[in-house]
Design an enzyme around this catalytic site. Structure first.
Site, PDB file in Angstrom:
ATOM      1  N   SER A   1       0.814  -1.201   0.000  1.00 20.88           N
ATOM      2  CA  SER A   1       0.000   0.000   0.000  1.00 20.88           C
ATOM      3  C   SER A   1       0.851   1.255   0.000  1.00 20.88           C
ATOM      4  O   SER A   1       2.037   1.223   0.300  1.00 20.88           O
ATOM      5  CB  SER A   1      -0.849   0.017   1.276  1.00 20.88           C
ATOM      6  OG  SER A   1      -1.615  -1.160   1.344  1.00 20.88           O
TER       7      SER A   1
ATOM      8  N   SER B   1      -3.345  -3.634  -2.725  1.00 24.06           N
ATOM      9  CA  SER B   1      -2.864  -2.412  -2.084  1.00 24.06           C
ATOM     10  C   SER B   1      -4.011  -1.606  -1.500  1.00 24.06           C
ATOM     11  O   SER B   1      -5.138  -1.642  -1.985  1.00 24.06           O
ATOM     12  CB  SER B   1      -2.111  -1.542  -3.092  1.00 24.06           C
ATOM     13  OG  SER B   1      -2.979  -1.027  -4.063  1.00 24.06           O
TER      14      SER B   1
ATOM     15  N   ASP C   1      -4.303   1.965  -1.361  1.00 24.77           N
ATOM     16  CA  ASP C   1      -3.721   3.239  -1.800  1.00 24.77           C
ATOM     17  C   ASP C   1      -4.776   4.328  -1.696  1.00 24.77           C
ATOM     18  O   ASP C   1      -5.756   4.338  -2.451  1.00 24.77           O
ATOM     19  CB  ASP C   1      -3.215   3.124  -3.244  1.00 24.77           C
ATOM     20  CG  ASP C   1      -1.990   2.212  -3.355  1.00 24.77           C
ATOM     21  OD1 ASP C   1      -1.494   1.744  -2.306  1.00 24.77           O
ATOM     22  OD2 ASP C   1      -1.537   1.963  -4.479  1.00 24.77           O
TER      23      ASP C   1
END
Lengths: 352, 352, 352, 352
Positions: free
Chosen positions: D234, D272, D274
């Site tokens: 991430s 991830s 993000d």
């Protein structure tokens, strides 16, 4: 469990599809609910409710899930991962606004104990809340990890409704609310599926029951509460089914629960955290998992109708089950006068 | 304009805030509506309706706007740009499913004529539709650019409701529907704002009017229509206000219109294109435009409540205004029996 | 088809997975592309491109699809229905900003001719556009229904890139752009899938090719174009695969195409309409359709990487294929100086 | 603070706009950052970072904010309320995956201490996380409320980057990562605004620095890590500005930070989390608050470009600042070999 007759037992409302045997979310096979109710001293009136889908090693065996947002003024956790992956991988927690962190930690602890998490496993946990601050001192750390573990130990199909768990200190319209539930059995070709709803009510508006303006007839003054300076309130909805649906389909079903709230008199207040967390206990909807066929969109109408009706009825269930409570700073929230309400509704019925 | 009494004139429903003087979207200063109604031969029963915010050089002087999606099964144009920029820059068109392309071209033509567009100006046009295919042959090019221009020429505050414009061939529940409208006047501190709604109904469910299960009492069979193989239907909503709101606030208001549909008996069918297009005629909400203060979120409750109530009432307005129509392949859609409905509702009222 | 060497043939960029045999979107079995290119008089420099998934009776046999929005300043049609249902049911059109209505009508006409639509069938058509107004007079009705039908007749696996179809008058950075394409072949366990991309470029920034700041080295002045008063520009992306994915998975793949644009030097300008329309020719992802297993999320990384790389390369393909064009009001857009660019990039390579 | 030269000091990358004086998010007036770094025994390598907008009584004086989701596989809290209301009302926390609950409780505790919260005030807190489980035992309760309070006490403009706070145990590509930061000063007419970014890196891909494929040249093997069975990772981004923008504008700016990650070699992996959390310290963007004019959309291009460039540079800042670390079960993550990397990049530059 208290002995009050449940709302549906009064026969005041029709159901387009038959109710499940307990008329609860736990009519969906495997689904269980556990409460911890904290009523301590003058100022603690809160709790935590766990909704468990009943899947062995749920973290590994994720199920299709989706969350719909009616109004996002709430502290819900876990939503972006559900949105991204379309899966639920932990029991769902419902608690008080400032206890979300504790509930989160509690559910991670439960999963660690049950599922032998690997060193980098960080489960995504969905916890919702309502602000029970009228009756409860939300700034006290009333809920801790142990409470959440106890709620988990209390999981049962035969759970209570009313002033329990996450609904201990919450309201509905001008009256005491809490936890309510309802379910329906839906036939699709030869197969039978169950859809169940559990609500944690804490919202207002002008109460309507089955189309009857009960709030106005009882002299409800709730509307004024929503004027500037006052907080509106929230409704958390958990929705379970064993029908094989994708997360996309579940999200559409979840969105209909807010139409059920509209039927009760809510306009989804600007300060509400109204969320519907939907899941299917059938894993076919998780990509790559199975070859079982999902139901086509063409059957969705009856699930939408059911989501609306079961949510509406679950709110009335909470209202009828709740009992008068005194709490923080002597604040009192009265139970709705059930017998009077039944009479009012019946007099409408006679007229038709 | 037909001579039928409008729904609200029967006094069957309360309004939390006073109605505007015409009880129409055009009560918002500047807003006008124009229809072209096409009833030709056996098979053409359609039209186009333009909702114009009444801003000089709208393409240059964009206004705050937002679109909410109740269910996205519709051919709406222009939504991503409204979402990205938070502005409306062209009159809004409402028409029949396969006439969206023509309406789009027509509105661009209107803008080109009025606003001296530059060589690279490509206005973003919002056109919505309902599928009026039961009464109308949607595969015929019934609507052309000239029709749209004529609808624009017909813009007036004093527009008709019922079987007109984009509502010419549409329905509501088991009966003939069409265009309906409603408005409210809301006080915020010393100032007065108007919120108006226009609906193009074409959906079903189990009709409820002001809480009374009118559909069931009239023996409505609409539910069966939604079973697989049948099409559900749509409702387009245009919502105007002169209150200074940002696009974010307008989107939240727009989302409440679906709760108004829920009150009428809709569960927002899986095959519906239910969209609410909201705008403010006050440009303060466009970033960089003015220094006028926007209203704070704390006043939103009354606008939410109004969006719900005005949408609900606009649907009844369409139902009461519409007249029986025969169309494609001899299909007939009856007007709702107004007098009988009024009697049914009043008998409920007496009982209370 | 022009005789220019395609970008990838210069060997300037590595591919994490092997290219398909034509290095085009049509490497995905069944997928074909058709152009109509309109270069007429001084001022018409436009066209229409159809991307057809190659499914018999596509309207009845919908395929999984999704649309990602990089920046929504564009006139894309059909997006809400794709979002709601997760399906594509018509060939995709790419054209000029004000020709969207015509393209929409053209594709409906094609479907009516091919698929015997029923009286109430209203197909959802996805049409995207770029504003080719620098070279083309967008206010002239250059594209009509017949053009769209001709583009459909021109469908072929062996389609041209560069100044063709929807890319006839469009640009890329400071140079002439147009249509570009690329594809990759991805292994998952024993099976092989193809992912192909087609771009219609019309955007700017500071051109980077395979990490080399080509724009700056060529003295590109494009940045200034984006200052207030100038229009940025758009990039449409069509992405096809035969891998069995759900619409949720396709949407995540589609979102990665914008990262490919970022690699070329785009910052997704505020006035761009950057959309990626993704579909799978494998119907397993449509709920209720089949029992074939979808690929699990665990394989997505390689499809994400491919979406990024193939989009990046497709942009360079368009740039290298495009030729200098003179158009509206004598405006000229030069082709990028290919040999000089190749030399610049190679000198970087040698240095490493 | 360690003594390593920061990335930007090597002069390897151009900035389209001048850097702020510290080249950190704290160049935005008022913004401060506080870390608590926990390196204990063999297995604890984690921490918490607080980003504080520097507003007195932030809970009452909410600021415009927005959150963009690059990929939602993360445990971010508070997002729905930011989405609904467009405001940030609490300092932002960045920590380890399973410490989100503790950070949440810690920040509520801080607010309670500072702002005299009323009995029903339940602040919305945004906490993000990365999974530092390679070096850190995430199942130990390493972070507690006191740590968060200490991070808050440590707030300073002159904060450290690298292995500190929420970046203590995190990585970037194949190397040790952590906290990085960067800022730019942007002129709009006569006024000057600052935009600053802070990243908490923990992701992979094929590292590119300023267009140079550094990862490949260093023999990076990170790609393999993303194959099934391995976790991607991430990147949390906090973005601050003092420019008067609405939440809608801030969201668009926030979305561009992912294009900055793309430039570093990320494809935003499927596993991830993000997220980019953006806020303006100028309250003009909160509806109903002030009459100050917001910046128009026409200036956004330079803020988009800045968001991309500052995010890209902040990642390199983290990489260059981080130091080799040994942690859980003896796992080691090496610092990137800075001098070698500088040489590689310079040799590219010479060639041009």
């Amino acid at each position: 469990m208290n002995n009050k007759k449940r709302f549906y037992e009064y026969g005041l409302i029709e159901a387009s599809f038959p109710r499940g045997k307990g008329n609860k979310i736990s009519d969906v096979p495997g689904v269980r609910v556990g409460h911890v109710t904290k009523v301590e001293g003058e100022n603690v009136r809160t709790g935590v409710t766990i909704v468990d889908p009943g899947i062995q090693n749920l973290f590994r065996n994720k199920i299709p899930g989706a969350i719909a947002v009616g109004n996002g003024y709430g502290k819900l956790t876990g939503i972006t991962q559900v949105e991204e992956l379309g899966t639920i991988e932990a029991p769902i927690g419902l608690t008080s606004t400032l206890s979300v962190g504790a509930a989160l930690q509690g559910i991670v602890t439960i999963l660690s104990g049950r599922e032998a998490l690997g060193p980098i496993d960080g489960p995504n946990v969905v916890v919702g809340e309502v602000n029970d601050g009228f009756l409860n001192d939300i700034h006290v750390d009333s809920i801790n990890v142990e409470d959440v573990e106890n709620a988990y130990k209390n999981l049962t199909e035969d759970f209570s409704v009313g002033n329990v768990g996450g609904g201990t200190g919450s309201r509905a319209f001008s009256w005491k609310g809490g936890i309510g539930s309802s379910s329906r059995v839906i036939k699709v070709e030869n197969k039978t599926y169950t859809l169940g709803v559990l609500v944690q009510t804490n919202y207002g508006g002008s109460l309507s029951i089955a189309g009857v303006p009960v709030g106005k007839l009882l002299g409800e003054t709730d509307f004024d509460e929503f004027l500037p300076g006052n907080l509106g309130g929230s409704c958390m909805v958990a929705l379970a089914t064993d029908a094989p649906f994708s997360s996309r389909q579940l999200k559409r079903i979840a969105q209909r629960t807010f139409l059920g709230l509209a039927r009760t008199g809510s306009v989804i207040s600007p300060t509400s955290g109204d969320y519907a967390i939907a899941f299917s206990t059938n894993r076919a909807g998780v990509e790559g998992v199975g070859t079982k066929m999902l139901l086509p969109d063409s059957v969705l109408y009856r699930f939408f109708l059911t989501a609306v009706e079961a949510t509406e009825e679950a709110v009335y269930d909470a209202l009828f089950a709740a009992e008068t409570m005194r709490g923080r700073d002597g604040n009192v929230r009265d139970a709705i006068p059930v017998e009077r309400v039944v009479k009012i509704i019946k007099s409408y019925r006679h007229a038709a």
